[in-house]
Each structure stands twice: as C-alpha cells, then as structure tokens.
Design a protein around this motif. Structure first.
Motif, mmCIF file in Angstrom:
data_model
loop_
_atom_site.group_PDB
_atom_site.id
_atom_site.type_symbol
_atom_site.label_atom_id
_atom_site.label_comp_id
_atom_site.label_asym_id
_atom_site.label_seq_id
_atom_site.Cartn_x
_atom_site.Cartn_y
_atom_site.Cartn_z
ATOM 1 N N UNK A 271 0.819 -1.217 0.000
ATOM 2 C CA UNK A 271 0.000 0.000 0.000
ATOM 3 C C UNK A 271 0.850 1.263 0.000
ATOM 4 N N UNK A 272 1.924 1.290 0.783
ATOM 5 C CA UNK A 272 2.711 2.511 0.918
ATOM 6 C C UNK A 272 3.892 2.597 -0.048
ATOM 7 N N UNK A 273 4.433 1.437 -0.437
ATOM 8 C CA UNK A 273 5.634 1.464 -1.280
ATOM 9 C C UNK A 273 5.486 0.694 -2.587
ATOM 10 N N UNK A 274 4.362 0.009 -2.775
ATOM 11 C CA UNK A 274 4.188 -0.772 -3.993
ATOM 12 C C UNK A 274 5.186 -1.907 -4.088
ATOM 13 N N UNK A 275 5.581 -2.479 -2.951
ATOM 14 C CA UNK A 275 6.615 -3.508 -2.918
ATOM 15 C C UNK A 275 6.141 -4.745 -2.178
ATOM 16 N N UNK A 276 6.772 -5.860 -2.505
ATOM 17 C CA UNK A 276 6.684 -7.034 -1.654
ATOM 18 C C UNK A 276 7.465 -6.734 -0.376
ATOM 19 N N UNK A 277 6.984 -7.232 0.748
ATOM 20 C CA UNK A 277 7.604 -6.898 2.026
ATOM 21 C C UNK A 277 9.085 -7.277 2.060
ATOM 22 N N UNK A 283 15.057 2.459 5.495
ATOM 23 C CA UNK A 283 14.191 3.598 5.812
ATOM 24 C C UNK A 283 12.712 3.242 5.673
ATOM 25 N N UNK A 284 12.387 2.339 4.758
ATOM 26 C CA UNK A 284 10.993 1.912 4.610
ATOM 27 C C UNK A 284 10.558 1.049 5.791
ATOM 28 N N UNK A 285 11.460 0.206 6.256
ATOM 29 C CA UNK A 285 11.162 -0.593 7.448
ATOM 30 C C UNK A 285 10.918 0.308 8.657
ATOM 31 N N UNK A 286 11.743 1.344 8.791
ATOM 32 C CA UNK A 286 11.590 2.269 9.921
ATOM 33 C C UNK A 286 10.271 3.018 9.844
ATOM 34 N N UNK A 287 9.850 3.391 8.636
ATOM 35 C CA UNK A 287 8.575 4.109 8.490
ATOM 36 C C UNK A 287 7.408 3.230 8.928
ATOM 37 N N UNK A 288 7.390 1.971 8.471
ATOM 38 C CA UNK A 288 6.298 1.082 8.859
ATOM 39 C C UNK A 288 6.289 0.826 10.356
ATOM 40 N N UNK A 289 7.464 0.654 10.950
ATOM 41 C CA UNK A 289 7.530 0.455 12.399
ATOM 42 C C UNK A 289 7.013 1.686 13.143
ATOM 43 N N UNK A 298 -0.146 9.498 11.730
ATOM 44 C CA UNK A 298 1.162 9.470 11.078
ATOM 45 C C UNK A 298 1.069 9.040 9.609
ATOM 46 N N UNK A 299 -0.137 9.035 9.043
ATOM 47 C CA UNK A 299 -0.308 8.631 7.650
ATOM 48 C C UNK A 299 0.627 9.451 6.754
ATOM 49 N N UNK A 300 1.557 8.796 6.050
ATOM 50 C CA UNK A 300 2.566 9.554 5.289
ATOM 51 C C UNK A 300 1.993 10.311 4.098
ATOM 52 N N UNK A 301 0.831 9.911 3.608
ATOM 53 C CA UNK A 301 0.214 10.652 2.510
ATOM 54 C C UNK A 301 -0.427 11.940 3.004
ATOM 55 N N UNK A 302 -1.051 11.879 4.164
ATOM 56 C CA UNK A 302 -1.734 13.066 4.694
ATOM 57 C C UNK A 302 -0.814 13.926 5.556
ATOM 58 N N UNK A 303 0.100 13.284 6.258
ATOM 59 C CA UNK A 303 0.963 14.011 7.203
ATOM 60 C C UNK A 303 2.424 13.590 6.985
ATOM 61 N N UNK A 304 3.006 13.961 5.845
ATOM 62 C CA UNK A 304 4.360 13.494 5.532
ATOM 63 C C UNK A 304 5.413 13.970 6.525
ATOM 64 N N UNK A 305 5.260 15.179 7.051
ATOM 65 C CA UNK A 305 6.259 15.695 8.004
ATOM 66 C C UNK A 305 6.254 14.876 9.276
ATOM 67 N N UNK A 306 5.061 14.613 9.807
ATOM 68 C CA UNK A 306 4.957 13.786 11.012
ATOM 69 C C UNK A 306 5.542 12.392 10.773
ATOM 70 N N UNK A 333 18.144 8.569 7.115
ATOM 71 C CA UNK A 333 17.408 9.799 7.430
ATOM 72 C C UNK A 333 17.450 10.785 6.272
ATOM 73 N N UNK A 334 18.527 10.759 5.523
ATOM 74 C CA UNK A 334 18.677 11.702 4.411
ATOM 75 C C UNK A 334 17.786 11.338 3.227
ATOM 76 N N UNK A 335 17.232 10.137 3.259
ATOM 77 C CA UNK A 335 16.392 9.699 2.155
ATOM 78 C C UNK A 335 14.992 10.295 2.293
ATOM 79 N N UNK A 336 14.440 10.886 1.221
ATOM 80 C CA UNK A 336 13.072 11.418 1.284
ATOM 81 C C UNK A 336 12.047 10.291 1.294
ATOM 82 N N UNK A 337 10.816 10.643 1.610
ATOM 83 C CA UNK A 337 9.740 9.659 1.515
ATOM 84 C C UNK A 337 9.513 9.314 0.043
ATOM 85 N N UNK A 338 9.632 8.064 -0.284
ATOM 86 C CA UNK A 338 9.374 7.618 -1.663
ATOM 87 C C UNK A 338 8.189 6.676 -1.623
ATOM 88 N N UNK A 339 7.006 7.262 -1.684
ATOM 89 C CA UNK A 339 5.779 6.499 -1.549
ATOM 90 C C UNK A 339 5.228 6.107 -2.916
#
Length: 857
Positions: A271-277, A283-289, A298-306, A333-339
């Motif tokens: 749903x968030x990355x279009x990937x198989x787990x 950084x993607x693992x950290x976001x899901x955690x 904390x929804x990254x689409x609605x509240x990306x900064x949070x 941390x330097x990687x942007x959100x790539x949703x």
C-alpha cells in the motif's frame, strides 16, 4: 510482630492476586483455546494479473525481469528457503527462469537473453528458440474480508531483518528476552496511569499488543490489563517468539487506503511502497515500524512531516539498540519519503476485482470460497490499469472544469463570478480489452472507489450514437447479396459509402402519434452520402438509412452483437436503447475482430492454495458479420476519427491508425480501437440527468489520453493499419463528385472502401457519366446515368426492395415490439427550383459541403 503482620498481609494480598489470576487464567484459557482451534487469519483469495509476455525486440532489461520474478515470489538460485513458485539465475546479459511446483505455468524453464536494454532471444531448456515467454503472474491484491480489511499473510522468514529490528527497537526492545511481560516498563506505565487517571496502557510488549488485538475489546480499564497479561502468558507458553512475531506482523493495523483497512506489514508494504515486504529497505522498514504508534495521525500521505519525524525517531532507537550504526541511520534519514502512488483504482483495480468476485461466487456457488486461500488468475494488465487510472484522473479534471464553467455566472460584465453551490460532477467508466481475445486488460468503474463502489462499467445507459455503426453494418450486409435499398425518393441501389441519404427532417407516425427526429445541432444538408452522415453523426440521415435496411434488421444485428435491449424502431438507429459499457465493448469486437464477436472475459483460472487447478475458463466467440462488412464499417469509423466528430483525438496528439465513434445521449460516450486495443469511455451522472457535454468534449479526450499512454507501452506499441480482406477494394474518389478521381479533376480526393463490384465506375471528369448539359441538370431533364451494378459475386436473384419498418412516434416509444404493424411515413419536402439552382442539398464533399460544428453524436 509488625513484620509478622506485614508478612501475613503480603501473603494474603499475594494469595488474593494468585486466586484472581488463576480464575482469569482458567476462564480465558477456554476462550483462547476456542479461538486457536480455527485459523488466526482468514486465508482470503488472492487475485493475480495476466502473465507478462516477453518477446524478442521488447525494451526490457534482465534486472527488470528479475524484479518481476521476485515480486511474483521467485527466489534467486542458491537462496534459502527455495520458493515453491520458482527460482531464477541472473547473469550479466541473460536470466534463466525455473517455474516451481506452485507456478501458474508448466515447469518449463527458459533463458531470456538481452542486447543492451532489448530482448535479443528466448530459448527453452533444449536451446530451441521461442517466439515469446510468459512470466509468472503478479499478485494484484487479496480479496478483503467482510469487514473490508485487507492483509497479505507473510511468514517470519519473509520479513526483512531490518523490519524486525525496527519494530523491536521502538516497540519492545527486550521482546526476545522477556517471558511476555516487561515488568519494569509495566509497573512504570501502571503508576503513570493511576496518577494521571488516563489509561494510556504504556509498557505493552508485542505479545501483549497481540493479545489485546486478538481477544479483547478496545476499552481501557485496569481489569482488562490483567486479562491481557493472562492471555499473554498463554500465548508465550504455546508459541515461540518467532511465531508470536509472525502473528503480530500479520495482525497489526497500519492505516486505511480508500475504503479498505490495511492490516499487517505484507499489505502495508504494498500500500505505501508498492513492494513485496521482502524488498523493503532500511528507511521503509523504519517508516512502517513508526506507523504502529498511530497509523491515522502518522499517515505519510496526509501528514508526511509527522511520518518523516517518526521514521527518524525509529532510526535513532535502532542506533541505541545497536541494530544499525549511526552512519547507516544518518544515510537513511537523508532519504526522502518515496511512496507509491496512492491510488487504489490504479494499483488494485477494485472495480475489476469486484466483478471477478461476483463471477467466482456464480461459478463456485460457495459462500466460503474466500476462506480457502484460492488463487484467482485474471485477464488484468497492471500497467494498462495504471494507465487507465492516470488517463481518467487527467481527463476528468478537464470535464470538471467544463462543468464548473457551465455553472459559473456573472450578474454583469464587471461583476465577480459566482459558482453554483450544488454542482453535480459526473462519473466515469473505462474498459480496455484485446479485441482478438476478449481479454479485459483494464477496467475502471468510477472516478474514486473510496467515494463510491457503484461500478458504472456494468450500469445500463442509453448508448447514443456509438450505436450508429450497427446501422451502417446492417446496410453493408444487404450489399453482400446485391439487394437494392430504396430511399424515400424511390431511388434504388446497392448500399455503398457514397449512397445518398435524406438528411431533411422526416416525420414517422404510429397511430395518432408522430416522431420527427432532428440532428444534434439542427443543421440539415439535404442529400448526403452515407460516409458523410456517419462522419458528422447525422441523426436524420442515419434513421433514414435504418428504415431502408429495416429497423428489425438493425435491431437483430445489434442483439446478436450483445446489445440485448435493441428493438426494431426508428429510435434504435440513434442509440435510444440501453447497454452497459462492458456490453458495448464486447459488441464492438465485431468490427475490430473481423466480424467475430468475442465475449469480454476477466477470469482465466481458479486454483487452490497449492496451485492445483480447480477450473480453467475459455472465452466464447461467435461470427456475427462477414469480414468484409466489418472492414467496411471500420473504414467509415476511421473517417470519423480523421475528419469527423472525433477529429479532436488527432488534435490531442494520438496518431496511430484507429477507428471510432462519438456518442451523446444524456451521457457522453466514445468507442474506438486500434489493431490491437479496443477501449470504450463513458461519462455521465448517476441520477441520469443531462451532463450537457457531448462525447467529443467529455469522453473522446479521455480515450485519447489513455490510448496515447497505452501505445507507448511495449505490448501495445506495434499498432498497424487495418487490412482490407479479400473482396474489398479501396478507390480514390473526387470530393466534388464522389466519382473516381483522375488527373482531369480539380480539388482533393479521398479514399473509400467498397465491396468488390459496387465501387463507382465513372470518373470525375464525367467522360463515362452524366453527359447532360447544365440546363438539363438544373431542370432535371434528360436521363441520369444508371447507378453501380450489384456485386459481381451475387449470382442469386436480387431481393425485392426492403420495405420501411415500424417507426415509433417519438424516442420514448423506442421499445415498440418487433412485430408492430407497418407504419406510414409522411413524404419529405422536395427541393425546389432555387434549391436545385443554388446547390442546396448537394452531394457529399467534405470541403465543398457546409461544415457544421463537430457533431458529438
């Protein structure tokens, strides 16, 4: 003494808690036992796309194919455990595919070789070259359960190590060490709750969270915390830490997408990355955690900064636990959100999936099918589905702008504009299929599935003028036998693209009721050719042709093609009867597939959880038209796109050979096709009110946007010209006379297709044609040249002229029965002296005839 009393008191308290704990332990043991007797998670059916076909010459790379195989569940040779779906070995310039026991395909391996970014050749295990090879179908989505919850079940071994470390670092650092309860954290949390009187339930371990999620209600009370601990001990006693983490990874709620709840890391990764787990990075693992704490806030689409801040907190926690180095954390941390693009419609084809679900229920007749882990293999092309969603998003912005403009008012020239507050914005449907196989490649049933699950792809709507090609096809049918059609002037002849039709208003009567159809813009041309009538979508001329052919004959052809509601009345000719977009795309296969109707299909195969076949499904087809008739009708629709009401498609930059037809009722339609792709677009209001936009403005631009993107994909880029079958001749005609063009004729010429033997024989210089002088032509004196002879192949007796069939009084009477008694047609007005003298009602000439505004019909 005090110590004894204190000791006794402590003993009594301890005994009391022991008794209470034992009571709840035994009470909830039965509840846990009962819950664990059935599967913890419903193994819902999985929907798979059509296999991706790889062909020599395609623009692909070995790494892309490897990525596709990993997404399909394949593992690389040498990896452990070996996937039952299959394995692959990747080299610098080739990749070898080995389907496994649970593969959709037979276990036949193949090697795909590359030259740069192009497929060079494909060979089988014996070294024999293959024309194509199908990769493993990709998982589109799992069917939701009754609560509209989606999850993709994963095993502990499939979870990335970084994800396990991220979750434990932020949620439960001693998970693999404690016995289910972290007493230090728990006591601190309980003390905080008691002092603040706010039951936040801090200090919960992963096992406690799992116990709460599986067995308890959301209420926050001290008693429930005790029960939670009781269940936690039972889970820890029954399962290993790895099993508990696996259950947690599949159960944890992680947000919402559209109207579906996302549960578990498997579904969240998609749903968030279009990937198989298994493909998630640090950084993607950290976001899901991080989402575990509060998925909505904390929804990254609605509240990306949070979401970004929380992700970085997780990375810092991983540094504290030694899970990653500080350098690794800083790089992450330097990687942007790539949703992934947040579009359920594009990524999971929910309207398509709903139709597949309905078909499965009909075929299996089993209400429990969605708990058996079935594998459902379908016709869907994920790339084309995403293309359809993108085209609709772009196209509906234009439609919304047009609707808003219609509802914008100014009290005076200098006054500020005001917009109506009750604007209804229209809905949309798009269906694309392979016209030669019937495979539904993409289907969108509405503009936003989260807002409305009503599937407009299967909603019955009046078809408008996308029905008209069936009138012309029915007319071409009569030419096969050399039948002579007779117009209202009593002139007979074999039907051809240059047959003259009456485009002046004509009244049809049924009893004491009258029906007088008009053209969309109320323009009248007098006598026009059939080619021009369809090009400009003239209602009056098309109804006149349908009467010449026989309304019942037109309706019968339409019903054979799948438009079941059609009836033999004048209004049938202009699409007064309804059909669904899915039915219309199937009906149009008779034109795009050389006269053979092939039913649209979405369901290819149903297999059990191990990949064993339960049932395979084959498409059904039926010859409806002679291939020559299909091509002749296609040729007329090519002219519609190149010069007629759909010319805006060319203006938008779509240049591939194509045929199509606009349509307008209260809705807007466009139906069109290339040599390898057929697409229909519908735009309209749910309440059946008039959108006041024609097909050329609302539907055709969406079709053009979709087709431009589609032909840019390797699978659909090889569009070809439509090829005339044997028995059809294409000739160049002079636009001024509609006779064969030669060097003696001024002006431009155009190409038109004719059934052999029906093409004009005279040239535009009249050397073999009308030898009358100007005075004779003006006053209608002398003998006109005879029309073209019947087709050479027609050796049977020529039928009598077709008699006019039963006209209705008005479009509302469109459903008059086929066996209605013969009606009378009031005579049309004849052209007078001045009309003939000054050219009113002259022959078809795209340049010399008056050109109306594009007729959306």
């Amino acid at each position: 003494m005090v110590l004894k009393i204190a000791g006794v008191a402590v003993g009594i308290v301890a005994l009391f808690f022991l008794l209470v704990f034992s009571f709840y332990y035994n009470k909830y043991k039965h509840i846990v036992d009962e819950r664990l007797e059935r599967p913890l998670f419903t193994n819902t059916a999985k929907i798979y796309a059509a296999p991706h076909e790889v062909r020599p010459g395609q623009k692909l790379t070995a790494s892309f194919v490897a990525q596709e195989l990993r997404s399909a569940g394949y593992t690389e040779d040498g990896a452990s455990p070996v996937s039952p779906m299959g394995t692959y070995s990747l080299n610098a310039r080739s990749i070898t595919v080995h389907p496994g026991a649970q593969s959709y395909h037979a276990p036949d391996s193949a090697t795909i070789s590359f030259e740069g970014s192009t497929v060079n050749q494909i060979t089988d295990a014996n070294g024999e070259q293959l024309a194509a090879y199908e990769l493993e179908p990709l998982l589109v989505t799992g069917l939701s359960d009754q609560t509209r919850t989606k999850r993709r079940l994963v095993t502990y071994d499939e979870l990335p190590h970084d994800l396990i470390l991220a979750v434990t670092s932020i949620e439960d650092r001693r998970f693999f060490e404690h016995g289910g309860v972290d007493y230090v954290r728990l006591l601190g949390a309980m003390r905080s709750d008691l002092l603040s009187h706010r039951y936040r339930q801090g200090g919960s371990t992963l096992t406690m969270q799992l116990a709460r999620g599986f067995f308890l209600s959301p209420e926050k009370r001290f008693r429930r915390k005790l029960i939670e601990i009781v269940i936690t001990f039972q889970l820890e006693h029954r399962f290993t830490k790895q099993q508990i983490f696996q259950m947690y990874a599949n159960q944890i709620p992680l947000g919402q997408q559209g109207s579906f709840a996302i549960n578990g890391f498997g579904e969240a990764a998609q749903a968030y990355f279009g990937k198989d787990v298994r493909q998630l990075n640090l950084q993607e693992c950290a976001l899901l955690a991080g989402l575990i704490q509060s998925p909505s806030r904390l929804n990254p689409y609605r509240h990306p900064t949070r979401a970004l801040e929380r992700r970085n907190v997780v990375l810092d926690a991983m540094v504290e636990t030694g899970s990653v180095t500080k350098e690794q954390a800083e790089e992450a941390k330097a990687s942007p959100l790539k949703l992934a693009t947040q579009s359920v419609d594009a990524n999971e084809a929910p309207y398509f999936v709903d139709l597949v679900r309905d078909q499965i229920v009909q075929k299996l007749g089993d209400a429990e099918y969605n708990q058996q882990g079935l594998r459902i293999y379908t016709s869907l092309d994920p790339q084309l589905q995403a293309t359809a969603s993108e085209a609709i998003n772009e196209g509906m912005k234009r439609v919304d702008d047009l609707v808003t403009k219609m509802h914008t008012h100014r009290a005076s020239k200098n006054a500020p504009a005001t917009v109506d507050s009750n604007i209804v914005y229209p809905q949309v449907a798009l269906i694309a299929l392979n016209p030669h196989t019937g495979q539904v490649l993409a289907l969108v049933g509405g503009r936003n599935y989260g807002m409305s699950q009503l599937n407009h792809a299967v909603a019955h709507r009046p078809t408008g003028s996308i029905f008209k090609p069936f009138v012309y096809a029915a007319a071409f049918n009569t030419s096969l036998s050399g039948a002579q059609l007779t117009n209202s002037d009593g002139v007979s002849g074999v039907f051809t693209p240059v047959t003259m039709l009456n485009d002046e208003p004509t009244t049809y009567t049924i009893g004491d009721q009258e029906y007088t159809p008009h053209n969309y813009h109320n323009e009248e041309y007098g006598e026009i050719t059939a080619r021009f009538a369809l090009q400009q979508s003239q209602n009056v001329a098309t109804i006149a042709l349908a009467q010449m052919v026989g309304f019942n004959n037109v309706a019968s052809l339409a019903r054979d093609a799948g438009i079941k509601s059609a009836r033999g009345t004048p209004s049938v000719a202009i699409g007064a009867y309804d059909a669904t977009p899915l039915e219309m795309v199937g009906a149009y296969t008779v034109f795009a597939n050389a006269g053979v109707k092939i039913d649209p299909w979405m369901l290819a195969s149903i297999r059990n959880a191990n990949g064993d076949v339960i049932s395979d499904y084959a498409p059904t087809s039926k010859p409806i038209l002679d291939p020559r008739v299909a091509y002749l009708t296609t040729s007329l629709m090519e002219n519609v796109i190149n010069h007629g009401t759909a010319a805006g498609v060319r203006a938008m930059g779509f240049s591939a050979p194509a045929a199509g037809k606009t349509g307008t009722s209260n809705d807007a339609w466009f139906a069109g096709y290339t040599s390898n792709l057929l697409c229909i677009v519908w735009v309209g209001n749910d309440d059946y009110s008039d959108i006041k936009l024609d097909g050329a403005k609302a539907a055709a631009p969406i079709w053009a946007e979709f087709m431009k993107r589609a032909v840019a994909l390797p699978e659909y880029s090889d569009t070809k010209d439509f090829v005339a079958p044997e028995g059809v001749t294409e000739v160049q005609l002079d636009k001024g006379t509609n006779l064969i063009a030669d060097a003696a004729c001024p002006g431009n010429s155009y190409a038109a297709a004719f059934l052999d033997g029906t093409q004009p024989t005279d040239t535009c210089d009249h050397s073999n044609g009308d030898q009358r002088n100007l005075f004779q032509k003006i006053f209608g004196l002398g003998e006109k040249p005879v029309g073209p002879p019947p087709p050479a192949q027609a050796q049977q007796p020529v039928p009598q002229p077709v008699r006019p069939m039963n006209p209705p009084s008005n479009p509302a009477q469109g459903a008059v029965a086929d066996n209605q008694q013969t009606q009378t047609q009031q005579p049309k007005k004849k052209r007078g002296f001045f009309a003939r003298l000054f050219g009113s009602g002259k022959k078809d000439d795209q340049q010399q005839q008056p050109q109306p505004q594009p007729n959306p019909q």
